[in-house]
Write a protein that holds these residues in place. Structure first.
Motif, PDB file in Angstrom:
ATOM      1  N   ALA A  69      -7.574  -6.024 -11.204  1.00  0.00           N
ATOM      2  CA  ALA A  69      -6.321  -5.538 -11.786  1.00  0.00           C
ATOM      3  C   ALA A  69      -5.344  -5.034 -10.730  1.00  0.00           C
ATOM      4  CB  ALA A  69      -6.626  -4.424 -12.791  1.00  0.00           C
ATOM      5  N   ILE A  70      -5.856  -4.523  -9.609  1.00  0.00           N
ATOM      6  CA  ILE A  70      -4.957  -3.988  -8.585  1.00  0.00           C
ATOM      7  C   ILE A  70      -4.186  -5.086  -7.861  1.00  0.00           C
ATOM      8  CG2 ILE A  70      -6.361  -1.936  -8.207  1.00  0.00           C
ATOM      9  CD1 ILE A  70      -7.411  -3.172  -5.671  1.00  0.00           C
ATOM     10  N   LYS A  71      -4.511  -6.347  -8.169  1.00  0.00           N
ATOM     11  CA  LYS A  71      -3.806  -7.464  -7.540  1.00  0.00           C
ATOM     12  C   LYS A  71      -2.854  -8.139  -8.525  1.00  0.00           C
ATOM     13  CE  LYS A  71      -3.549 -10.417  -3.978  1.00  0.00           C
ATOM     14  NZ  LYS A  71      -3.123 -10.042  -2.626  1.00  0.00           N
ATOM     15  N   LYS A  72      -3.014  -7.878  -9.822  1.00  0.00           N
ATOM     16  CA  LYS A  72      -2.276  -8.607 -10.846  1.00  0.00           C
ATOM     17  C   LYS A  72      -0.851  -8.079 -11.005  1.00  0.00           C
ATOM     18  CE  LYS A  72      -6.305 -10.006 -13.522  1.00  0.00           C
ATOM     19  NZ  LYS A  72      -7.008  -9.922 -14.813  1.00  0.00           N
ATOM     20  N   ALA A  73       0.056  -8.987 -11.362  1.00  0.00           N
ATOM     21  CA  ALA A  73       1.466  -8.623 -11.536  1.00  0.00           C
ATOM     22  C   ALA A  73       1.657  -7.638 -12.690  1.00  0.00           C
ATOM     23  CB  ALA A  73       2.309  -9.879 -11.776  1.00  0.00           C
ATOM     24  N   SER A  74       0.704  -7.599 -13.631  1.00  0.00           N
ATOM     25  CA  SER A  74       0.827  -6.684 -14.764  1.00  0.00           C
ATOM     26  C   SER A  74       0.564  -5.234 -14.372  1.00  0.00           C
ATOM     27  CB  SER A  74      -0.143  -7.092 -15.884  1.00  0.00           C
ATOM     28  OG  SER A  74      -1.472  -7.141 -15.410  1.00  0.00           O
ATOM     29  N   THR A  75       0.015  -5.019 -13.180  1.00  0.00           N
ATOM     30  CA  THR A  75      -0.141  -3.657 -12.651  1.00  0.00           C
ATOM     31  C   THR A  75       1.121  -3.289 -11.883  1.00  0.00           C
ATOM     32  OG1 THR A  75      -2.535  -3.976 -12.416  1.00  0.00           O
ATOM     33  CG2 THR A  75      -1.550  -2.150 -11.196  1.00  0.00           C
ATOM     34  N   PRO A  76       1.751  -2.155 -12.197  1.00  0.00           N
ATOM     35  CA  PRO A  76       3.005  -1.786 -11.522  1.00  0.00           C
ATOM     36  C   PRO A  76       2.878  -1.849 -10.000  1.00  0.00           C
ATOM     37  CG  PRO A  76       2.555  -0.283 -13.326  1.00  0.00           C
ATOM     38  CD  PRO A  76       1.337  -1.159 -13.195  1.00  0.00           C
ATOM     39  N   LYS A  77       3.923  -2.340  -9.359  1.00  0.00           N
ATOM     40  CA  LYS A  77       3.903  -2.561  -7.911  1.00  0.00           C
ATOM     41  C   LYS A  77       3.527  -1.312  -7.116  1.00  0.00           C
ATOM     42  CE  LYS A  77       6.539  -4.890  -4.277  1.00  0.00           C
ATOM     43  NZ  LYS A  77       7.799  -5.588  -3.959  1.00  0.00           N
ATOM     44  N   PRO A  78       4.098  -0.134  -7.420  1.00  0.00           N
ATOM     45  CA  PRO A  78       3.706   1.060  -6.645  1.00  0.00           C
ATOM     46  C   PRO A  78       2.206   1.361  -6.750  1.00  0.00           C
ATOM     47  CG  PRO A  78       5.696   1.492  -7.915  1.00  0.00           C
ATOM     48  CD  PRO A  78       5.162   0.185  -8.388  1.00  0.00           C
ATOM     49  N   MET A  79       1.625   1.117  -7.939  1.00  0.00           N
ATOM     50  CA  MET A  79       0.194   1.365  -8.109  1.00  0.00           C
ATOM     51  C   MET A  79      -0.638   0.334  -7.356  1.00  0.00           C
ATOM     52  SD  MET A  79       0.025   4.111  -9.707  1.00  0.00           S
ATOM     53  CE  MET A  79      -1.751   4.116  -9.824  1.00  0.00           C
ATOM     54  N   ARG A  80      -0.174  -0.921  -7.356  1.00  0.00           N
ATOM     55  CA  ARG A  80      -0.891  -1.957  -6.600  1.00  0.00           C
ATOM     56  C   ARG A  80      -0.964  -1.584  -5.125  1.00  0.00           C
ATOM     57  NH1 ARG A  80       2.314  -5.926  -9.361  1.00  0.00           N
ATOM     58  NH2 ARG A  80       3.210  -6.635  -7.399  1.00  0.00           N
ATOM     59  N   LYS A  81       0.178  -1.188  -4.583  1.00  0.00           N
ATOM     60  CA  LYS A  81       0.218  -0.840  -3.151  1.00  0.00           C
ATOM     61  C   LYS A  81      -0.667   0.374  -2.860  1.00  0.00           C
ATOM     62  CE  LYS A  81       3.343   0.026   0.719  1.00  0.00           C
ATOM     63  NZ  LYS A  81       2.361   0.890   1.356  1.00  0.00           N
ATOM     64  N   LEU A  82      -0.563   1.388  -3.707  1.00  0.00           N
ATOM     65  CA  LEU A  82      -1.355   2.601  -3.509  1.00  0.00           C
ATOM     66  C   LEU A  82      -2.852   2.281  -3.517  1.00  0.00           C
ATOM     67  CD1 LEU A  82      -1.698   5.732  -3.449  1.00  0.00           C
ATOM     68  CD2 LEU A  82      -1.686   5.633  -5.951  1.00  0.00           C
ATOM     69  N   LEU A  83      -3.309   1.551  -4.525  1.00  0.00           N
ATOM     70  CA  LEU A  83      -4.738   1.277  -4.665  1.00  0.00           C
ATOM     71  C   LEU A  83      -5.248   0.325  -3.581  1.00  0.00           C
ATOM     72  CD1 LEU A  83      -4.922   0.977  -8.546  1.00  0.00           C
ATOM     73  CD2 LEU A  83      -5.788   2.839  -7.125  1.00  0.00           C
ATOM     74  N   LEU A  84      -4.449  -0.703  -3.265  1.00  0.00           N
ATOM     75  CA  LEU A  84      -4.869  -1.632  -2.218  1.00  0.00           C
ATOM     76  C   LEU A  84      -5.010  -0.928  -0.879  1.00  0.00           C
ATOM     77  CD1 LEU A  84      -2.796  -4.829  -3.117  1.00  0.00           C
ATOM     78  CD2 LEU A  84      -5.285  -4.654  -3.032  1.00  0.00           C
ATOM     79  N   ASP A  85      -4.047  -0.055  -0.559  1.00  0.00           N
ATOM     80  CA  ASP A  85      -4.100   0.693   0.703  1.00  0.00           C
ATOM     81  C   ASP A  85      -5.361   1.560   0.766  1.00  0.00           C
ATOM     82  OD1 ASP A  85      -1.739  -0.428   1.462  1.00  0.00           O
ATOM     83  OD2 ASP A  85      -0.499   1.339   1.079  1.00  0.00           O
ATOM     84  N   HIS A  86      -5.682   2.216  -0.346  1.00  0.00           N
ATOM     85  CA  HIS A  86      -6.825   3.125  -0.354  1.00  0.00           C
ATOM     86  C   HIS A  86      -8.146   2.365  -0.303  1.00  0.00           C
ATOM     87  CE1 HIS A  86      -3.927   6.254  -1.213  1.00  0.00           C
ATOM     88  NE2 HIS A  86      -4.883   7.147  -1.074  1.00  0.00           N
ATOM     89  N   PHE A  87      -8.235   1.259  -1.039  1.00  0.00           N
ATOM     90  CA  PHE A  87      -9.486   0.498  -1.001  1.00  0.00           C
ATOM     91  C   PHE A  87      -9.677  -0.195   0.342  1.00  0.00           C
ATOM     92  CE2 PHE A  87      -9.814   1.006  -5.610  1.00  0.00           C
ATOM     93  CZ  PHE A  87     -11.177   1.207  -5.722  1.00  0.00           C
ATOM     94  N   GLU A  88      -8.588  -0.552   0.992  1.00  0.00           N
ATOM     95  CA  GLU A  88      -8.716  -1.111   2.338  1.00  0.00           C
ATOM     96  C   GLU A  88      -9.302  -0.062   3.277  1.00  0.00           C
ATOM     97  OE1 GLU A  88      -6.106  -3.297   5.868  1.00  0.00           O
ATOM     98  OE2 GLU A  88      -5.183  -2.862   3.931  1.00  0.00           O
ATOM     99  N   ARG A  89      -8.811   1.161   3.179  1.00  0.00           N
ATOM    100  CA  ARG A  89      -9.362   2.240   4.008  1.00  0.00           C
ATOM    101  C   ARG A  89     -10.847   2.458   3.703  1.00  0.00           C
ATOM    102  NH1 ARG A  89      -5.825   7.157   2.508  1.00  0.00           N
ATOM    103  NH2 ARG A  89      -7.512   8.224   3.616  1.00  0.00           N
ATOM    104  N   TYR A  90     -11.205   2.372   2.407  1.00  0.00           N
ATOM    105  CA  TYR A  90     -12.602   2.580   2.013  1.00  0.00           C
ATOM    106  C   TYR A  90     -13.507   1.495   2.593  1.00  0.00           C
ATOM    107  CZ  TYR A  90     -16.708   3.061  -0.994  1.00  0.00           C
ATOM    108  OH  TYR A  90     -17.989   3.209  -1.456  1.00  0.00           O
ATOM    109  N   LEU A  91     -13.068   0.242   2.483  1.00  0.00           N
ATOM    110  CA  LEU A  91     -13.890  -0.854   2.992  1.00  0.00           C
ATOM    111  C   LEU A  91     -13.963  -0.860   4.514  1.00  0.00           C
ATOM    112  CD1 LEU A  91     -12.995  -3.853   0.634  1.00  0.00           C
ATOM    113  CD2 LEU A  91     -15.016  -2.405   0.607  1.00  0.00           C
ATOM    114  N   LYS A  92     -13.021  -0.176   5.142  1.00  0.00           N
ATOM    115  CA  LYS A  92     -13.046  -0.099   6.596  1.00  0.00           C
ATOM    116  C   LYS A  92     -13.735   1.172   7.101  1.00  0.00           C
ATOM    117  CE  LYS A  92      -9.130  -3.149   7.520  1.00  0.00           C
ATOM    118  NZ  LYS A  92      -7.791  -3.308   8.139  1.00  0.00           N
ATOM    119  N   GLY A  93     -14.356   1.935   6.166  1.00  0.00           N
ATOM    120  CA  GLY A  93     -15.215   3.020   6.614  1.00  0.00           C
ATOM    121  C   GLY A  93     -14.817   4.429   6.252  1.00  0.00           C
ATOM    122  N   THR A  94     -13.649   4.647   5.635  1.00  0.00           N
ATOM    123  CA  THR A  94     -13.266   6.003   5.243  1.00  0.00           C
ATOM    124  C   THR A  94     -14.170   6.484   4.107  1.00  0.00           C
ATOM    125  OG1 THR A  94     -10.963   5.559   5.823  1.00  0.00           O
ATOM    126  CG2 THR A  94     -11.372   7.464   4.417  1.00  0.00           C
TER     127      THR A  94
END
Length: 211
Positions: A126-151
């Protein structure tokens, strides 16, 4: 027949993964994470990226070497037809999250087609889909990227809460809205006006009435 053939090939691949990494031609096993149509995702159990890449190539080689006999036995192929099936190692991911559903995952990819990379691959979530508001997509993608990189997850959770407050205050509400179709408007309008028991009026229907 085509679908059944694809399934047979895919399950054969998963069993070869088990054979190479665990010593037994079987599935389910402790290595395969997911598979879809013509792809197979598995844990290499490696300690380094270089080791993971080597193991993945060994698995791919074993699958390719097994195909002629498999095709002869399963599909009664012969001659040049025995060389129809081939696989190759495409991605190596350092960390990944797979969820239930077809092609629903995110990966921190560190190697693609033999080249070193540092990128996120997100499919179906859902964090990639157009139906999820753009600000939320960016917020969640940024945070999950940090998580997968070790945070650590605790740090991610606190950061999400802080950013949630900022979003509620700073971002224009129109940026958070999404276009939505409203069905049965008359039915829900009557239920809303008359406060009909047993009928819950969906939020987007209420929003359309107010508008």
């Amino acid at each position: 027949s085509t679908t059944k053939t694809g399934r047979e090939v895919l399950f054969h691949m998963t069993k070869i993964v088990g054979q190479v990494l665990e010593g037994k031609y079987y599935y389910p096993n402790n290595s395969v994470i997911a598979g879809d149509t013509d792809s197979n995702y598995f844990k290499t159990h490696a300690e380094t990226i270089e080791e993971a890449s080597r193991i993945a190539k060994v698995v791919a080689k074993a699958i390719n070497e097994s195909f002629p006999e498999f095709c002869k036995d399963k599909f009664l192929l012969s001659g040049d037809f025995l060389g129809l099936f081939q696989v190759s190692q495409e991605l190596v991911a350092k960390n990944s999250i797979f969820t239930h559903g077809k092609k629903h995952y995110m990966m921190h990819v560190v190697e693609k087609d033999g080249n070193k990379v540092d990128k996120m691959v997100v499919k179906g979530l859902a964090i990639k889909k157009a139906s999820t508001p753009k600000p939320m997509r960016k917020l969640l993608l940024d945070h999950f990227e940090r998580y997968l990189k070790g945070t650590p997850w605790k740090e991610i959770g606190l950061s999400l809460l802080e950013n949630r407050e900022k979003i509620l205050v700073e971002i224009d509400v129109e940026m958070m809205g999404i276009p939505t179709k409203v069905n049965n408007m008359e039915k829900y309008y009557d239920a809303y006006i008359n406060n009909t028991k047993g009928i819950t009026v969906p939020g987007h229907c209420r929003a359309s009435y107010y508008w």
